[in-house]
Design a protein around this motif. Structure first.
Motif, PDB file in Angstrom:
ATOM      1  N   UNK A  37       0.828  -1.208   0.000  1.00  0.00           N
ATOM      2  CA  UNK A  37       0.000   0.000   0.000  1.00  0.00           C
ATOM      3  C   UNK A  37       0.863   1.260   0.000  1.00  0.00           C
ATOM      4  N   UNK A  38       1.904   1.264   0.828  1.00  0.00           N
ATOM      5  CA  UNK A  38       2.788   2.429   0.905  1.00  0.00           C
ATOM      6  C   UNK A  38       3.485   2.667  -0.435  1.00  0.00           C
ATOM      7  N   UNK A  39       4.010   1.590  -1.028  1.00  0.00           N
ATOM      8  CA  UNK A  39       4.688   1.735  -2.324  1.00  0.00           C
ATOM      9  C   UNK A  39       3.719   2.209  -3.401  1.00  0.00           C
ATOM     10  N   UNK A  55       4.618   9.896  -7.087  1.00  0.00           N
ATOM     11  CA  UNK A  55       5.651  10.877  -6.753  1.00  0.00           C
ATOM     12  C   UNK A  55       7.039  10.355  -7.116  1.00  0.00           C
ATOM     13  N   UNK A  56       7.255   9.053  -6.955  1.00  0.00           N
ATOM     14  CA  UNK A  56       8.534   8.447  -7.331  1.00  0.00           C
ATOM     15  C   UNK A  56       8.759   8.571  -8.839  1.00  0.00           C
ATOM     16  N   UNK A  57       7.724   8.313  -9.624  1.00  0.00           N
ATOM     17  CA  UNK A  57       7.850   8.439 -11.085  1.00  0.00           C
ATOM     18  C   UNK A  57       8.140   9.882 -11.490  1.00  0.00           C
ATOM     19  N   UNK A  63       9.554  12.198  -9.636  1.00  0.00           N
ATOM     20  CA  UNK A  63      10.918  12.518  -9.188  1.00  0.00           C
ATOM     21  C   UNK A  63      11.957  11.898 -10.110  1.00  0.00           C
ATOM     22  N   UNK A  64      11.704  10.672 -10.546  1.00  0.00           N
ATOM     23  CA  UNK A  64      12.647   9.982 -11.440  1.00  0.00           C
ATOM     24  C   UNK A  64      12.814  10.723 -12.758  1.00  0.00           C
ATOM     25  N   UNK A  65      11.694  11.216 -13.306  1.00  0.00           N
ATOM     26  CA  UNK A  65      11.792  11.920 -14.583  1.00  0.00           C
ATOM     27  C   UNK A  65      12.338  13.331 -14.411  1.00  0.00           C
ATOM     28  N   UNK A  66      12.062  13.933 -13.264  1.00  0.00           N
ATOM     29  CA  UNK A  66      12.520  15.297 -13.006  1.00  0.00           C
ATOM     30  C   UNK A  66      14.010  15.356 -12.638  1.00  0.00           C
ATOM     31  N   UNK A  67      14.493  14.319 -11.965  1.00  0.00           N
ATOM     32  CA  UNK A  67      15.873  14.286 -11.484  1.00  0.00           C
ATOM     33  C   UNK A  67      16.585  13.007 -11.933  1.00  0.00           C
ATOM     34  N   UNK A  68      16.797  12.837 -13.238  1.00  0.00           N
ATOM     35  CA  UNK A  68      17.415  11.594 -13.723  1.00  0.00           C
ATOM     36  C   UNK A  68      18.872  11.426 -13.279  1.00  0.00           C
ATOM     37  N   UNK A  69      19.485  12.506 -12.815  1.00  0.00           N
ATOM     38  CA  UNK A  69      20.887  12.421 -12.393  1.00  0.00           C
ATOM     39  C   UNK A  69      21.041  11.754 -11.022  1.00  0.00           C
ATOM     40  N   UNK A 104      16.741   9.008  -4.791  1.00  0.00           N
ATOM     41  CA  UNK A 104      15.340   9.376  -5.017  1.00  0.00           C
ATOM     42  C   UNK A 104      14.450   8.810  -3.913  1.00  0.00           C
ATOM     43  N   UNK A 105      14.707   7.565  -3.519  1.00  0.00           N
ATOM     44  CA  UNK A 105      13.921   6.947  -2.457  1.00  0.00           C
ATOM     45  C   UNK A 105      14.111   7.687  -1.137  1.00  0.00           C
ATOM     46  N   UNK A 106      15.329   8.085  -0.845  1.00  0.00           N
ATOM     47  CA  UNK A 106      15.593   8.832   0.385  1.00  0.00           C
ATOM     48  C   UNK A 106      14.832  10.165   0.377  1.00  0.00           C
ATOM     49  N   UNK A 107      14.881  10.885  -0.722  1.00  0.00           N
ATOM     50  CA  UNK A 107      14.156  12.148  -0.831  1.00  0.00           C
ATOM     51  C   UNK A 107      12.653  11.943  -0.732  1.00  0.00           C
TER      52      UNK A 107
END
Length: 179
Positions: free
Chosen positions: A28-30, A36-38, A40-46, A52-55
């Motif tokens: 459920x949490x995931x 938001x993870x998706x 973040x991944x596209x916004x910050x690919x570096x 990303x998980x920590x943020x």
């Protein structure tokens, strides 16, 4: 299974038995955090997946903390009614979803901090703050919660060591095969 859930599984995180949580609570949490993870991944690919998980967990922890603060009086009152109405063995099973989500988020967040070898004193401070907030809503006191989360921090540290040892063994075996 979402990519976020696969990432959480790949780092070796499991729900601690001390939580007595439904095994689906991690799913459920995931699922809740996946959009938001998706983004973040596209916004910050570096950034790496772990960064990303920590943020993501830092932001989610902060949001849940604010939500718990806003609902604190109602959640404490609800827990008192449950505790007074039911036998202790049954009352332990009833927790508001936001409490379980925050508890689990703390475990995953400090596990990742341990895995990333972040400062223990900071993780301990967050655990103490979270324990102070959550203790009145659970059957555990502040120190029990803090110790529980600190143990998870060290499980994360150990997981990193075990992953490194395994990778060294595999790479060593591959080098021998390639010679």
């Amino acid at each position: 299974m979402t990519p976020l859930h696969e990432l959480v599984n790949s780092i070796g995180f499991t729900i601690p038995q001390t939580m007595n949580a439904d095994p689906n609570s991690l799913d459920d949490l995931c699922g809740k955090l996946m959009p938001l993870y998706e983004t973040s991944s596209s916004k910050f690919p570096e950034h790496s997946d772990l960064e990303l998980l920590l943020g993501l967990l830092s932001v989610h922890h902060d949001r849940l903390l604010h939500q718990l603060n806003a609902q604190r009086d109602a959640l404490v009152a609800m827990q008192e009614v449950i505790d007074q109405s039911l036998d202790r063995s049954h009352s332990r099973k009833f927790k508001a979803p936001v409490i379980i989500e925050f508890w689990l988020t703390m475990h995953l967040w400090v596990y990742l901090q341990g895995m990333l070898r972040m400062d223990y004193s900071l993780a301990n401070d967050y655990a103490a703050e979270a324990g102070k907030m959550l203790a009145p809503m659970t059957d555990k006191n502040l120190d029990q919660l803090r110790v529980e989360w600190n143990q998870t921090y060290y499980v994360g540290r150990d997981a990193k060591q075990n992953n490194n040892s395994f990778l060294k063994q595999v790479s060593g075996s591959l080098r021998k095969l390639l010679k």
